[in-house]
Motif scaffolding. Structure first.
Motif, PDB file in Angstrom:
ATOM      1  N   ASN A 194       0.833  -1.204   0.000  1.00  0.00           N
ATOM      2  CA  ASN A 194       0.000   0.000   0.000  1.00  0.00           C
ATOM      3  C   ASN A 194       0.866   1.252   0.000  1.00  0.00           C
ATOM      4  OD1 ASN A 194      -2.536  -1.456   0.285  1.00  0.00           O
ATOM      5  ND2 ASN A 194      -1.864  -1.883   2.398  1.00  0.00           N
ATOM      6  N   TYR A 195       0.330   2.337  -0.522  1.00  0.00           N
ATOM      7  CA  TYR A 195       1.049   3.599  -0.470  1.00  0.00           C
ATOM      8  C   TYR A 195       1.161   4.044   0.992  1.00  0.00           C
ATOM      9  CZ  TYR A 195       0.853   4.177  -5.521  1.00  0.00           C
ATOM     10  OH  TYR A 195       1.021   4.013  -6.865  1.00  0.00           O
ATOM     11  N   SER A 196       2.359   4.489   1.345  1.00  0.00           N
ATOM     12  CA  SER A 196       2.584   4.933   2.716  1.00  0.00           C
ATOM     13  C   SER A 196       2.401   6.441   2.804  1.00  0.00           C
ATOM     14  CB  SER A 196       4.005   4.564   3.172  1.00  0.00           C
ATOM     15  OG  SER A 196       4.284   5.148   4.420  1.00  0.00           O
ATOM     16  N   PHE A 197       1.529   6.861   3.710  1.00  0.00           N
ATOM     17  CA  PHE A 197       1.320   8.296   3.908  1.00  0.00           C
ATOM     18  C   PHE A 197       2.221   8.844   5.021  1.00  0.00           C
ATOM     19  CE2 PHE A 197      -2.651   6.636   2.092  1.00  0.00           C
ATOM     20  CZ  PHE A 197      -2.753   7.453   0.972  1.00  0.00           C
ATOM     21  N   ASN A 198       2.847   7.946   5.778  1.00  0.00           N
ATOM     22  CA  ASN A 198       3.769   8.393   6.827  1.00  0.00           C
ATOM     23  C   ASN A 198       5.160   8.708   6.274  1.00  0.00           C
ATOM     24  OD1 ASN A 198       1.928   8.164   8.936  1.00  0.00           O
ATOM     25  ND2 ASN A 198       2.327   5.964   9.182  1.00  0.00           N
ATOM     26  N   HIS A 199       5.489   8.095   5.126  1.00  0.00           N
ATOM     27  CA  HIS A 199       6.777   8.324   4.459  1.00  0.00           C
ATOM     28  C   HIS A 199       7.965   8.200   5.433  1.00  0.00           C
ATOM     29  CE1 HIS A 199       4.832   9.677   0.761  1.00  0.00           C
ATOM     30  NE2 HIS A 199       4.015  10.399   1.516  1.00  0.00           N
ATOM     31  N   PRO A 200       8.152   7.059   6.077  1.00  0.00           N
ATOM     32  CA  PRO A 200       9.220   6.953   7.085  1.00  0.00           C
ATOM     33  C   PRO A 200      10.621   7.154   6.512  1.00  0.00           C
ATOM     34  CG  PRO A 200       8.285   4.786   6.569  1.00  0.00           C
ATOM     35  CD  PRO A 200       7.389   5.797   5.940  1.00  0.00           C
ATOM     36  N   ILE A 201      10.898   6.590   5.333  1.00  0.00           N
ATOM     37  CA  ILE A 201      12.229   6.749   4.731  1.00  0.00           C
ATOM     38  C   ILE A 201      12.437   8.194   4.288  1.00  0.00           C
ATOM     39  CG2 ILE A 201      13.751   6.013   2.861  1.00  0.00           C
ATOM     40  CD1 ILE A 201      13.336   3.936   5.051  1.00  0.00           C
ATOM     41  N   THR A 202      11.411   8.802   3.716  1.00  0.00           N
ATOM     42  CA  THR A 202      11.516  10.201   3.282  1.00  0.00           C
ATOM     43  C   THR A 202      11.795  11.106   4.471  1.00  0.00           C
ATOM     44  OG1 THR A 202       9.996   9.804   1.456  1.00  0.00           O
ATOM     45  CG2 THR A 202      10.303  12.085   2.135  1.00  0.00           C
ATOM     46  N   ARG A 203      11.095  10.863   5.571  1.00  0.00           N
ATOM     47  CA  ARG A 203      11.315  11.698   6.755  1.00  0.00           C
ATOM     48  C   ARG A 203      12.728  11.533   7.293  1.00  0.00           C
ATOM     49  NH1 ARG A 203       8.788  10.068  10.789  1.00  0.00           N
ATOM     50  NH2 ARG A 203       7.480   8.350  10.021  1.00  0.00           N
ATOM     51  N   LEU A 204      13.232  10.304   7.295  1.00  0.00           N
ATOM     52  CA  LEU A 204      14.610  10.076   7.751  1.00  0.00           C
ATOM     53  C   LEU A 204      15.616  10.802   6.865  1.00  0.00           C
ATOM     54  CD1 LEU A 204      14.516   6.244   8.582  1.00  0.00           C
ATOM     55  CD2 LEU A 204      14.797   8.123  10.203  1.00  0.00           C
ATOM     56  N   LEU A 205      15.457  10.662   5.560  1.00  0.00           N
ATOM     57  CA  LEU A 205      16.382  11.299   4.626  1.00  0.00           C
ATOM     58  C   LEU A 205      16.283  12.824   4.696  1.00  0.00           C
ATOM     59  CD1 LEU A 205      16.216   8.932   1.551  1.00  0.00           C
ATOM     60  CD2 LEU A 205      18.321   9.788   2.592  1.00  0.00           C
ATOM     61  N   GLU A 206      15.063  13.331   4.773  1.00  0.00           N
ATOM     62  CA  GLU A 206      14.892  14.785   4.829  1.00  0.00           C
ATOM     63  C   GLU A 206      15.562  15.360   6.080  1.00  0.00           C
ATOM     64  OE1 GLU A 206      11.350  18.146   4.448  1.00  0.00           O
ATOM     65  OE2 GLU A 206      10.832  16.035   4.770  1.00  0.00           O
ATOM     66  N   GLN A 207      15.430  14.664   7.178  1.00  0.00           N
ATOM     67  CA  GLN A 207      16.049  15.111   8.421  1.00  0.00           C
ATOM     68  C   GLN A 207      17.575  15.161   8.300  1.00  0.00           C
ATOM     69  OE1 GLN A 207      14.858  12.842  11.856  1.00  0.00           O
ATOM     70  NE2 GLN A 207      16.523  13.617  13.116  1.00  0.00           N
ATOM     71  N   GLU A 208      18.166  14.093   7.769  1.00  0.00           N
ATOM     72  CA  GLU A 208      19.630  14.046   7.646  1.00  0.00           C
ATOM     73  C   GLU A 208      20.143  15.031   6.601  1.00  0.00           C
ATOM     74  OE1 GLU A 208      21.838  12.428   9.541  1.00  0.00           O
ATOM     75  OE2 GLU A 208      20.104  11.866  10.764  1.00  0.00           O
ATOM     76  N   LEU A 209      19.447  15.149   5.480  1.00  0.00           N
ATOM     77  CA  LEU A 209      19.868  16.085   4.433  1.00  0.00           C
ATOM     78  C   LEU A 209      19.730  17.529   4.892  1.00  0.00           C
ATOM     79  CD1 LEU A 209      18.303  14.337   1.299  1.00  0.00           C
ATOM     80  CD2 LEU A 209      20.730  14.409   1.924  1.00  0.00           C
TER      81      LEU A 209
END
Length: 465
Positions: A350-365
């Motif tokens: 299913n499509y993830s609306f929490n975007h866990p990987i995106t949030r991790l990457l955005e935080q580090e970047l």
């Protein structure tokens, strides 16, 4: 006819002989006096060693010998010279006590020439008696000490010559060699005559190194450097390495300098040598976190001279404990890069609306390179993230589930649509009991470590401009 009297006499004589042998054997097994009463001899150090024949399969002869030699060493008193560096430093870290113990251990180097006096054993024990001539011990100790002092003096004088010629690198090398030559003897009186007059080598070496360190100055060429993240067009970040003298400051070449980030979680460091003009260039400055002033530390890499940490590296421990090391700071500001973020994540179909990987990457970047915008027209780069977590197998017996995470990260220049970075994390496995969702969370936690330890360091190497 058999003479019975003669036969009787023969039997008595044989019996007496056997009994006599038994008495002699018993006497030979009787403990000698030195086993029960320790000998005293003003001309010898005495060592008595005992080993069990029954308690261990080890070589009881060798065990007894080693105990006897240890006993000899325990008889030899170790006195620390009042002029030793051990008595000249204020110590709150146990350094003096540690090295006094090591000096006592080094006594083993001088006990060649010991001799066995006697041994005794029975069915259960083996005893051995060794001794060492006090005169021979003193002669050998002085012979070894004289050789060490002469070698140390030679290196010390070479260090002074190099220092006078402003060859500080070789001066430090020779000072350390000079100290190494006598480090086993730092409890002794290491006085010697040189061109300076009478000196105590251990103290003179330490003070000479300390004096050089106090006169080395590491200063940045500019008060503050303004840099662009992920760019090869930045101006060089440079420090000057100088030696303060009575009349002027002298540029120092060939000194090892280490650059690091003391106030951030960046694990990167760089080791360089100062050039003939005393300059040392830092190529990792643009890795500093963006947006505000950051500190880069430039310090003398003393490991080149003192070596790595080890129990007998007295000189390194001494300077480390006292905090004496030349250093300087560089102020840098790294301008941020504006980034636009696009992402798509699938979580167990299913499509993830929490975007866990995106949030991790955005935080580090965000922490390291980019400021994100919702307006693609304002952006310098586009960051595209695609990730998917899929279910694996289930082991019914233990209710154990596996899930796998795959993730692709791309960075593209907005204006030219040129791709400058593309990396994929493949088949990161999560395994937990309970459900595929719990196993998926385990895979995401492992991906977070990969992002911090692999993705971010690789992005640092990009040349954006």
């Amino acid at each position: 006819m058999i003479n019975r009297s003669k036969i009787s006499f023969t039997i008595i004589l044989t019996t007496s002989f056997i009994i006599g042998l038994g008495i002699l054997d018993a006497q030979s097994k009787r403990k000698p006096k030195w086993v029960t009463d320790r000998p005293v001899d003003n001309n010898y150090y005495i060592g008595i060693g005992k080993a069990s024949k029954t308690e261990s399969d080890a070589d009881y002869l060798e065990i007894a010998k080693n105990k006897a030699l240890a006993d000899i060493i325990s008889e030899i008193s170790v006195n620390i010279s009042s002029n030793s560096i051990l008595n000249q430093i204020e110590d709150n870290t146990g350094l003096q006590e540690t090295y006094q113990a090591r000096i006592e251990l080094s006594t083993m180097d001088y006990i060649e020439g010991y001799e066995i006096v006697d041994s005794w054993d029975n069915k259960e024990e083996y005893w051995v008696y060794y001794r060492l001539s006090k005169a021979e011990y003193k002669r050998r100790k002085q012979e070894i000490l004289d050789r060490a002092i002469n070698l140390s003096k030679d290196f010390y004088e070479k260090a002074k010559e190099a220092e006078q010629e402003y060859d500080i690198n070789n001066a430090l090398i020779y000072y350390v060699k000079s100290f190494d030559a006598v480090k086993k003897h730092i409890g002794e009186d290491l006085s010697v005559f040189t061109m300076e007059g009478r000196i105590y080598l251990d103290n003179a070496i330490y003070q000479s190194i300390q004096d050089i360190f106090s006169r080395i100055k590491i200063v940045p060429e500019k008060e503050i450097y303004t840099l662009q993240a992920l760019s090869s067009e930045n101006e060089p970040v440079v420090v000057k390495v100088k030696l303060k003298t009575d009349l002027e400051t002298q540029s120092i070449s060939n000194l090892p300098i280490t650059f690091s980030f003391p106030d951030s979680n960046i694990g990167e460091s760089e080791k360089v040598l100062s050039l003939n003009n005393g300059k040392a260039e830092c190529s990792i400055a643009s890795m500093a976190p963006k947006g505000k002033a950051q500190i880069i530390k430039a310090e003398l890499n003393t490991e080149v001279y003192f070596g790595e940490d080890s129990p007998d590296n007295f000189l390194k421990k001494l300077f480390n404990e006292r905090g004496i090391k030349p250093y300087g700071y560089i102020n840098v500001v790294v301008n941020e890069i504006i980034a636009y973020l696009e992402s798509q994540e699938l979580f167990l179909g299913n499509y993830s609306f929490n975007h866990p990987i995106t949030r991790l990457l955005e935080q580090e970047l965000s922490k390291n390179f980019f400021s994100f915008t919702k307006d693609i027209e304002r952006s310098d780069v586009i960051v595209r993230i695609e990730s998917e977590v899929t279910p694996g197998d289930k082991l019914e017996k233990h209710n154990l589930h596996t899930s796998f995470l795959n993730c692709n990260i791309r960075i593209i220049k907005t204006a030219s649509e040129f791709e400058i970075y593309n990396e994929t994390l493949q088949n990161i496995k999560g395994m937990k009991s309970g459900s595929f969702e719990i196993a998926a969370k385990d895979a995401i936690e492992k991906a977070e470590k990969e992002i911090k330890n692999k993705i971010i360091p690789n992005i640092r190497k990009i040349n954006l401009y």
